[in-house]
Design a protein around this motif. Structure first.
Motif, short mmCIF file in Angstrom:
data_model
loop_
_atom_site.label_atom_id
_atom_site.label_comp_id
_atom_site.label_asym_id
_atom_site.label_seq_id
_atom_site.Cartn_x
_atom_site.Cartn_y
_atom_site.Cartn_z
N LEU A 154 0.97 -1.14 0.01
CA LEU A 154 -0.04 -0.22 -0.02
C LEU A 154 0.97 1.22 -0.01
O LEU A 154 1.63 1.58 0.93
N ALA A 155 1.12 1.87 -1.25
CA ALA A 155 1.81 3.19 -1.13
C ALA A 155 1.01 4.09 -0.45
O ALA A 155 -0.11 4.53 -0.51
N LEU A 156 1.84 4.96 0.32
CA LEU A 156 1.67 6.01 1.14
C LEU A 156 2.09 7.41 0.97
O LEU A 156 3.11 7.28 1.69
N PRO A 157 1.71 8.20 -0.05
CA PRO A 157 2.49 9.35 -0.07
C PRO A 157 2.36 10.32 0.93
O PRO A 157 1.76 10.01 1.92
N ALA A 158 3.06 11.41 1.07
CA ALA A 158 3.10 12.42 2.17
C ALA A 158 1.44 12.79 2.69
O ALA A 158 1.31 12.94 3.78
N GLY A 159 0.79 13.01 1.54
CA GLY A 159 -0.54 13.27 1.87
C GLY A 159 -1.49 12.15 2.85
O GLY A 159 -2.32 12.50 3.71
N ASP A 160 -1.12 11.12 2.50
CA ASP A 160 -1.86 10.13 3.26
C ASP A 160 -1.12 9.94 4.72
O ASP A 160 -1.78 9.53 5.57
N LEU A 161 0.31 10.06 4.61
CA LEU A 161 0.86 9.91 5.91
C LEU A 161 0.51 11.20 7.11
O LEU A 161 0.23 11.01 8.05
N ALA A 162 0.04 12.32 6.30
CA ALA A 162 -0.44 13.29 7.32
C ALA A 162 -1.88 13.23 7.69
O ALA A 162 -2.44 13.79 8.58
N ARG A 163 -2.50 12.07 7.16
CA ARG A 163 -3.93 11.80 7.64
C ARG A 163 -4.04 10.28 7.96
O ARG A 163 -5.24 9.78 8.29
N GLY A 199 -4.72 10.26 -0.86
CA GLY A 199 -4.89 11.59 -0.03
C GLY A 199 -5.99 11.28 1.03
O GLY A 199 -6.35 12.19 1.81
N THR A 200 -6.59 10.18 1.11
CA THR A 200 -7.67 10.13 2.07
C THR A 200 -6.99 9.34 3.44
O THR A 200 -7.79 9.19 4.37
N GLY A 201 -5.57 8.98 3.57
CA GLY A 201 -5.04 8.74 4.67
C GLY A 201 -5.04 7.17 4.74
O GLY A 201 -5.35 6.32 4.04
N LEU A 202 -4.98 6.83 6.23
CA LEU A 202 -5.21 5.47 6.54
C LEU A 202 -5.76 5.42 7.86
O LEU A 202 -5.40 6.36 8.81
N LEU A 203 -6.77 4.30 8.14
CA LEU A 203 -7.35 4.29 9.49
C LEU A 203 -6.81 2.82 10.03
O LEU A 203 -6.84 1.97 9.55
N LEU A 204 -6.40 3.15 11.31
CA LEU A 204 -5.97 2.14 12.17
C LEU A 204 -6.82 1.61 13.34
O LEU A 204 -7.09 2.70 13.99
N VAL A 205 -7.35 0.36 12.97
CA VAL A 205 -8.49 0.17 14.08
C VAL A 205 -8.25 -1.02 15.05
O VAL A 205 -8.16 -2.38 14.60
N PRO A 206 -7.89 -0.86 16.38
CA PRO A 206 -7.70 -2.04 17.05
C PRO A 206 -9.18 -2.65 17.50
O PRO A 206 -10.18 -2.18 17.56
N THR A 207 -8.80 -4.11 17.78
CA THR A 207 -10.22 -4.80 17.91
C THR A 207 -9.75 -5.57 19.06
O THR A 207 -8.59 -6.13 19.31
N ALA A 208 -10.74 -5.92 19.84
CA ALA A 208 -10.56 -6.91 20.86
C ALA A 208 -10.80 -8.45 20.61
O ALA A 208 -10.41 -9.21 21.39
N PHE A 209 -11.11 -8.74 19.44
CA PHE A 209 -11.80 -10.27 19.23
C PHE A 209 -11.09 -10.68 18.14
O PHE A 209 -11.11 -11.70 17.83
N LYS A 210 -9.99 -10.06 17.41
CA LYS A 210 -9.39 -10.59 16.32
C LYS A 210 -8.29 -11.59 16.67
O LYS A 210 -7.71 -11.58 17.92
#
Length: 327
Positions: A4-13, A206-217
Motif C-alpha cells: 500500500l503506497a502512502l504518499p505524504a498526503g496520506d501519511l499526514a492523515r 490523499g484519504t489517509g489510513l485508518l488504524l482500528v484496534p479490535t478486542a476479538f481478532k
C-alpha cells in the motif's frame, strides 16, 4: 506480499479509531467458529447460549459473516467518521451504503463462500429495503453480546490507542507502523503486508489510513479497501489476554462508602449477570438485589441490558474506577 503506497498526503492523515462495527464483525466471527478460545472463553461461555436462544446464530449476520479467515462484506465496517463513533452512527452509515457497493460485496462473498442464503439474496435484490432489517439484528446482537461488556472492551481499545499515539508523538510514523503488527513493515514510502492474498491497490490517494484496534481478532490482520473511503487496517489490541481476567474482590473501604450489599453486588458483576444469578451468588434475596441494583443504576454504577426475557446488569466505567480506587 501486498503493498500500500502512502504518499505524504496520506501519511499526514493517518489516524486511529475505535469502531463498534469492527467489534461486531470480529466477535461474531469468533462466535461462529464454534471452537474454544483461551483468551475469550469466559465471554464465549456466556454469549453463545444467549445468541443461540435469540436465533442470532442463524440470522442475517450468520449469512454474511463467515468464521475467521474468510472474507466478510466491506459495507459492514464503514469508515469511522470520528475517533470513537457510536454504534448508531456506524449503523446509519451502513444503512446508507450505496446499493451497487452492497451488491459488489455480496458477489465477492459468494465467490468465496458459494451460494448465498435467503437473507443474503434478499439483501442483494433490494439493499435499501433489507439493510434496516440487518441493522435491527445488529442492535440485538450488540445488546446481548457486547453492550454489557463495553466499558471493559472500550477501556482496552482506548489504552491501545493511547499507547500508539504516544509512540507516534515520541518516535514518529515509522516506529508506529513497524511495531503495529508482525505482518506490517514500512520502508518510508510503502506499507508491506506479509501473507496477504488480497490486493491493496485502488485506494483513493490523499484519504489517509485508518488504524482500528479490535478486542476479538485473532493473530491475523484485516484490511478494508473500499474507495473513496480511506483504507482500514484492523489489528488485535495490546494486552487483550487480560481482558476477561477477574478484577478481584472489592475492598472494605468501598463497602464502607457504598454499603456492604451494593459493594458486594458490584464485585459480583465482574461478568454481567441477572438479578436471579446475583441473588444465588451473594445469598441476598432477589428483592434486596433488585432494590440495590436500581439504586446503583440510578447512580450510574450499573447498566441494564435486555436479552430475550432476561435483563443483564453490568458495571459501568464509573464503577470500575471506584472499585479500582478502593483496592
Amino acid at each position: 506480499m501486498a503493498e500500500l503506497a502512502l504518499p505524504a498526503g496520506d501519511l499526514a492523515r493517518i489516524r486511529f479509531a475505535v469502531s463498534p462495527m469492527w467489534q461486531v464483525v470480529s466477535s461474531f466471527r469468533l462466535l461462529r467458529a464454534g471452537t474454544a478460545d483461551r483468551v475469550h472463553r469466559r465471554w464465549l461461555d456466556q454469549v453463545r447460549p444467549r445468541a443461540a436462544a435469540a436465533g442470532l446464530d442463524r440470522g442475517w449476520l450468520a449469512e454474511l459473516i463467515p468464521p475467521a479467515g474468510s472474507y466478510a462484506p466491506d459495507f459492514l465496517t464503514p469508515a469511522p467518521a470520528t475517533p470513537a463513533p457510536t454504534l448508531e452512527q456506524e449503523l446509519a452509515a451502513l444503512t446508507a451504503a450505496p446499493a451497487d457497493r452492497v451488491r459488489a460485496d455480496l458477489d465477492h462473498l459468494r465467490h468465496h463462500q458459494g451460494p448465498p442464503g435467503p437473507r443474503a439474496r434478499a439483501l442483494h435484490a433490494d439493499p435499501p429495503a433489507a439493510l434496516p432489517r440487518l441493522a435491527q439484528e445488529i442492535r440485538a446482537y450488540w445488546e446481548s453480546a457486547l453492550a454489557p461488556y463495553w466499558p471493559r472492551i472500550r477501556a482496552l481499545l482506548d489504552a491501545d490507542v493511547f499507547h500508539r499515539t504516544r509512540q507516534l508523538a515520541r518516535h514518529g510514523t515509522g516506529r508506529t507502523l513497524n511495531t503495529l503488527h508482525p505482518q506490517i513493515s514500512w520502508d518510508g514510502r510503502t506499507l508491506h503486508l506479509a501473507r496477504r492474498s488480497r490486493t491493496l491497490a485502488g485506494h483513493t490517494p490523499g484519504t489517509g489510513l485508518l488504524l482500528v484496534p479490535t478486542a476479538f481478532k485473532g493473530p491475523g490482520l484485516s484490511t478494508r479497501i473500499s474507495p473513496p473511503d480511506p483504507p482500514q487496517l484492523a489489528y488485535r489490541a495490546r494486552a487483550v489476554g487480560d481482558l476477561w481476567q477477574p478484577r478481584g474482590r472489592t475492598a472494605a473501604a468501598t463497602a464502607a462508602v457504598l454499603g456492604r450489599a451494593r459493594a458486594l453486588l458490584l464485585a459480583e458483576l465482574d461478568t454481567p449477570a441477572t438479578t436471579t444469578e446475583l441473588a444465588h451468588r451473594t445469598g441476598l434475596s432477589p428483592a434486596h438485589v433488585s432494590q440495590n441494583l436500581t439504586a446503583l443504576r440510578d447512580a450510574g454504577f450499573v447498566t441494564a441490558h435486555r436479552t430475550g426475557r432476561s435483563v443483564l446488569y453490568a458495571r459501568t466505567a464509573v464503577a470500575e474506577a471506584v472499585l479500582d480506587a478502593g483496592r
